[in-house]
Design an enzyme around this catalytic site. Structure first.
Site, PDB file in Angstrom:
ATOM      1  CB  SER A 228      -1.125   0.211   1.701  1.00  0.00           C
ATOM      2  OG  SER A 228      -0.569   0.205   2.261  1.00  0.00           O
ATOM      3  CB  THR A 231       2.878   0.411   3.758  1.00  0.00           C
ATOM      4  OG1 THR A 231       1.739  -0.133   5.031  1.00  0.00           O
ATOM      5  CG2 THR A 231       4.478  -0.314   4.160  1.00  0.00           C
ATOM      6  CD  GLU A 249       3.952  -4.577  -8.817  1.00  0.00           C
ATOM      7  OE1 GLU A 249       3.689  -5.113  -8.977  1.00  0.00           O
ATOM      8  OE2 GLU A 249       5.231  -5.034  -7.440  1.00  0.00           O
TER       9      GLU A 249
END
Length: 359
Positions: A228, A231, A249
Site C-alpha cells: 500500500s 506503508t 510497487e
C-alpha cells in the site's frame, strides 16, 4: 486439528521464535497456523548470515547461479500440487487459480532470471581524442530486503527473490504475516537446490516489527516493497537517512476504457476477469470502467449479466470463480459504501460535488 507451526529460515536453518501470530483460513475464519512474531533479534541474525554469505555467492559465475535457480524451479514444479493446495487454503484464492497461475508463475520466475543472468551485457564508449574509455558494469548491491504482499504470496515473493539472487545479491525476505505458508515451504527447497546458507533468509512477522527493523538496518542497502501507499511512505521516511535504493510497487485505481467500436463479445468477459480475478485482490485489477456514452446502457446490461454468472464458492470447488477475501478486516473495507469513502477522501461538500458530475 493440529496447528501448523512455522519457523524462520536463517543461515540455512529453521529456527523457532519466542512468540507467534494467529493465521486464519480465509474460507472458514478458523485459526489453522501459527506464524513467528519476529523482531529486531531475528533480523540481526539474518543480516549477519546474509553478510557472511555475500562474498562467496556474489563471486560465483552467472552460470553457477543460473544452475541453482533452475534446480529450485524444478523442485517447485515437482511440488506444484502441494504448493497450490497450501496457497489456496492460506490466501483464500481458488485452487484452480493457484494451480494454473500462482505456482506455475513462481516456477517461471526462477527459470526466467536463471536465463536472463546469462545474457547481461556491458556498455562502453571510446573517446579517441582523449584516449580514454567509458564503460559500465553490473555488480551486486549486497543484502536486499524484500517485503512481499498477501494477494499473490509465492508468485510475488519469487518475483523478488529470483532476480536478487540471480544477480549475486543475498536476501532477507519478509512475507505478509497473513499468508506465510508457501514462503515457509519454499525454504524447504533452498538447501536441496544448492542455495548456500545465508543467501536466502526468510523472517516472518508484522510490518511494524520485522519490516521496520529490516528497512532501518544500515547493512541492508536495497529495499523492494509491494503493498500500500501509506506503508511505502513509511518505508521512504525510515530509509531516507540511509539513502537506500528503493523499489516500491503500489496499488492503483486502474481504469478500463471501452469505446463504441469495441467487440463486446470479447470485451465483456475480459473486463469481468480484469475486475474480479483473485476476488479482485490484484493491484492490476480494474477498479474504474469508462464507457462511451453510445454503448453505455448495452455494456452495463451485459456486464452485470456476466458478473452474476461468476460463482463465489469454497476455494477447493473447481466451479468457483472466486474464493474468500483475505480477512474480515478486508471484507469490511471493500464493503464500505462508496459514499462513505468519498466523504473520507473529499469531505462532505466535495463529496456532493463529486456525485453531481457523475453521469
Amino acid at each position: 486439528m493440529e496447528l501448523l507451526m512455522l519457523e524462520n529460515f536463517i543461515d540455512g536453518r529453521f529456527l523457532p521464535c519466542h512468540s507467534y501470530i494467529d493465521s486464519y483460513d480465509p474460507s472458514t475464519g478458523e485459526v489453522y497456523c501459527k506464524v513467528p512474531d519476529s523482531g529486531k533479534e531475528e533480523i540481526e541474525a539474518a543480516v549477519e548470515a546474509a553478510r557472511k554469505a555475500f562474498p562467496s555467492w556474489s563471486s560465483r559465475s552467472p552460470q553457477e547461479r543460473s544452475q541453482v535457480l533452475n534446480q529450485l524451479a524444478d523442485l517447485l514444479e515437482q511440488s506444484l500440487e502441494e504448493l497450490a493446495q497450501a496457497e489456496s487454503k492460506d490466501q483464500g484464492k481458488t485452487l484452480t487459480m493457484a494451480r494454473t497461475i500462482d505456482i506455475p508463475r513462481s516456477v517461471q520466475n526462477f527459470r526466467f532470471f536463471a536465463s536472463s543472468i546469462l545474457h547481461h551485457t556491458t556498455e562502453s564508449t571510446q573517446m579517441d581524442h582523449l584516449g580514454c574509455l567509458h564503460y559500465t558494469v553490473r555488480t551486486p548491491v549486497g543484502i536486499a530486503g524484500l517485503i512481499s504482499p498477501w494477494n499473490l504470496p509465492l508468485y510475488l515473493l519469487t518475483w523478488k527473490i529470483a532476480p536478487a539472487i540471480a544477480a549475486g545479491n543475498t536476501v532477507i525476505a519478509k512475507p505478509s504475516e497473513l499468508t506465510s505458508v508457501t514462503a515457509w515451504m519454499l525454504c524447504k527447497f533452498l538447501n536441496k537446490a544448492g542455495v548456500p546458507p545465508g543467501v536466502v533468509n526468510i523472517v516472518f512477522g508484522t510490518g511494524p516489527k520485522v519490516g521496520e527493523a529490516l528497512v532501518t538496518h544500515p547493512e541492508v542497502p536495497l529495499i523492494s516493497f509491494t503493498g500500500s501507499q501509506p506503508t511505502a511512505e513509511r518505508i521512504t521516511q525510515l530509509s531516507a537517512p540511509f539513502c537506500k535504493k528503493l523499489s516500491l510497487e503500489l496499488g492503483g485505481k486502474n481504469p478500463a476504457i471501452i469505446f463504441e467500436d469495441a467487440n463486446l463479445e470479447d470485451c465483456i468477459p475480459a473486463t469481468v476477469r480484469s475486475s474480479f480475478a483473485n476476488q479482485g485482490e490484484i493491484c492490476l485489477c480494474t477498479s474504474r470502467i469508462f464507457v462511451q456514452r453510445s454503448i453505455y446502457n448495452e455494456f452495463l446490461k451485459r456486464f452485470v449479466e456476466a458478473t452474476r454468472k461468476w460463482k463465489v464458492g469454497i476455494p477447493s470447488d473447481p466451479s468457483a470463480s472466486m474464493g474468500a477475501l483475505i480477512s474480515k478486516a478486508h471484507l469490511e473495507k471493500v464493503s464500505t459504501p462508496l459514499s462513505s469513502k468519498l466523504q473520507k477522501v473529499f469531505g462532505r461538500e466535495a463529496q456532493h460535488k463529486h456525485h453531481t458530475h457523475w453521469p
